[in-house]
Write a protein that holds these residues in place. Sequence first.
Motif, PDB file in Angstrom:
ATOM      1  N   VAL A  62       2.473   0.863   3.593  1.00  0.00           N
ATOM      2  CA  VAL A  62       3.847   1.276   3.881  1.00  0.00           C
ATOM      3  C   VAL A  62       3.873   2.802   3.884  1.00  0.00           C
ATOM      4  O   VAL A  62       3.588   3.435   2.861  1.00  0.00           O
ATOM      5  N   SER A  90      12.225  -5.972  -2.199  1.00  0.00           N
ATOM      6  CA  SER A  90      11.301  -5.225  -3.040  1.00  0.00           C
ATOM      7  C   SER A  90      12.039  -4.775  -4.295  1.00  0.00           C
ATOM      8  O   SER A  90      13.258  -4.593  -4.287  1.00  0.00           O
ATOM      9  N   TRP A 122      10.394  -1.045   6.321  1.00  0.00           N
ATOM     10  CA  TRP A 122      10.711  -1.117   4.891  1.00  0.00           C
ATOM     11  C   TRP A 122      11.870  -0.157   4.688  1.00  0.00           C
ATOM     12  O   TRP A 122      11.710   1.055   4.826  1.00  0.00           O
ATOM     13  N   TYR A 153       8.468   3.003   6.596  1.00  0.00           N
ATOM     14  CA  TYR A 153       9.638   3.225   5.738  1.00  0.00           C
ATOM     15  C   TYR A 153      10.709   3.960   6.539  1.00  0.00           C
ATOM     16  O   TYR A 153      10.431   4.936   7.242  1.00  0.00           O
ATOM     17  N   ASN A 192      14.742  -2.511  -0.236  1.00  0.00           N
ATOM     18  CA  ASN A 192      14.438  -2.087  -1.600  1.00  0.00           C
ATOM     19  C   ASN A 192      15.623  -2.315  -2.531  1.00  0.00           C
ATOM     20  O   ASN A 192      16.720  -1.810  -2.292  1.00  0.00           O
ATOM     21  N   SER A 220      11.849  -5.398   5.151  1.00  0.00           N
ATOM     22  CA  SER A 220      11.977  -5.480   3.696  1.00  0.00           C
ATOM     23  C   SER A 220      13.057  -4.515   3.243  1.00  0.00           C
ATOM     24  O   SER A 220      13.242  -3.455   3.838  1.00  0.00           O
TER      25      SER A 220
END
Length: 600
Positions: free
Chosen positions: A96, A241, A201, A142, A230, A228
Amino acid sequence: MGRIAVVTGLPLRLLAVVALLLGALLLPGTPARADLQNPRQDFLRGSTSGLFLHWGERTAPAHTDCAQWESDVTNGGWTPQYWVDEARKLHAQYLVLATFHSRLGYARPWPSAIPGSCSTHRDFVGELIAAASAKNVKVILYMTDDPQWHDQGGHEWLDSGAYSSSKGRTVDLTTRDGFGEFSYDNFFEVMRRYPTLGGFWIDNDNAYWESHDLYAQIYQQRPDYTISNNNEDTPALDMISNEQKTGMSPAYDYPQALYTAGPRLTEADFKLPSTGAWWYDGSNPSVDRALTLGRLVTNAGSSVKALMAETAQVNGRFPSNQEAFNTFADGYLQAIRESLRGTEGGGYLYGGLQPGAWNDGARGVTTVSTSDPDRQYLHVVTPPSTTTLRLRDNGYRVAAVTDLRTGAPVSFSQSGGSLTLRGLGGWDPYDTVFKVTTSGRTGIYPASSYTMSASAAASGHGAPAAADGSYLTYWDSARTLPVRLDFDLKSSKPVRYLGINQREDSVSYARSATEQSARIKGYKVYVSNDGASWGSPVKSGTLPSARGFATIDLPAVTTRHVRLEVTSTYAAPTDTARYKRLRIDETWLGSNYATSAAGS
């Protein structure tokens, strides 16, 4: 029912097939759970870990000139192969890259046609994807949602004027809406440029993205991308995550702080040098081997992906202490590779032996092979103070136990629902692994042989869901305590124990006044021949607040009806979301205990 059933009693290799077939039958209008399992997630589900790279303009020594930063990166010898090689030393299957990060200067390490922040001439992202793909490693990018650090360090990192000119109207990138539009455009540019990227991400949502259906458009344009989020469980996305969780005991047992039930994809992201910044700040802290390996192993033992953060310098290389750890980890993990790759966490929806706290201070996790559920592994992270290890066998008949590293046979026995290993010693300082060969489960009544009822249930979550073989249906007690869950065996039969898999959707210890465990605390078990006269409980007590299955042993009885009465749960009234909440995925009744399938 709008959900994908994970069915017990099937070989693990068939579970994904079952899930996908059921997924094809999902009704429209249920986007929140429609992608709980999807082929695009295969690389993540098959992964044990990833390497998290925070690297950008503010990597020490910080740069405020984009061109100079790029020049120093290139002249310093940056090569994508180095990151790929270091990830492979950690046995990570994905990277990532966090460069478009609010604390690192919002740089975009690709040639962007969108003005607004630093963009490089050299295509670092493209080079990294190519190098990673050659080694069967995926790259995930990211993307930040947050403009609040736009002037960190006294320098303005965002250029609202340039972006406004390109749009033909005024857009303030320092506002969440303005930055949301800018980053939204960058998502689409990345999708056009990198069809083989693993996905995105994101560090929490932006209202602009949500109002413009960003996630649905990503899945439509790039159906192989994963997304994903966070610290926020956004149901429409692939994975949640969980950032740098601490405070649990032991410190390495990361999953205690997680709150998402499988088979939802879950990740734990944490720093390898457990002190210092997420990015290189000029320091070279040591890597705590015991903490890091303990986190990696316990996450694998809960089917949680471990995203390990290292601090790349301007030229891409890691400080010497991190390089040294990676080299050590390569050899260390290779010796136990089969117990971590191609496995799921044991004691949960995939079956397996008991994880967690064992005898005499011992603690660890178990893993189960996805291709052969009769091949299991015990990971002893904290060894017992004696030469004996004892844990619940979950009804599995054990045929053989060996030390995974040496192949040496281990003396064992089974009785009373427990597997006991004897004559142990020479513990590995980080993870002693035993390979356990089983010959299936025995002594457990099939769910079809009894019916379930309850004194209370939330709508759509009735008692039958507590014994239907699916870990995506569950009984919910509708915040009623005490509450009863009744089993009717239809005729009198011997019962020796009750097994329970509570839903793993809360932490297992009190992290704060508002984040606590929703697991069973006080309980009573009754039996009855007629379902009307119950008498006094045959067993009462307190269950520990622990992850994985729980077992309540009963005096040897022959009965038709069994009642579990839950008198209390762990969450305090201050945790309004979990106070008196009780959810149970699966329960089962054991007629007798497993015995060894071979001489020990």
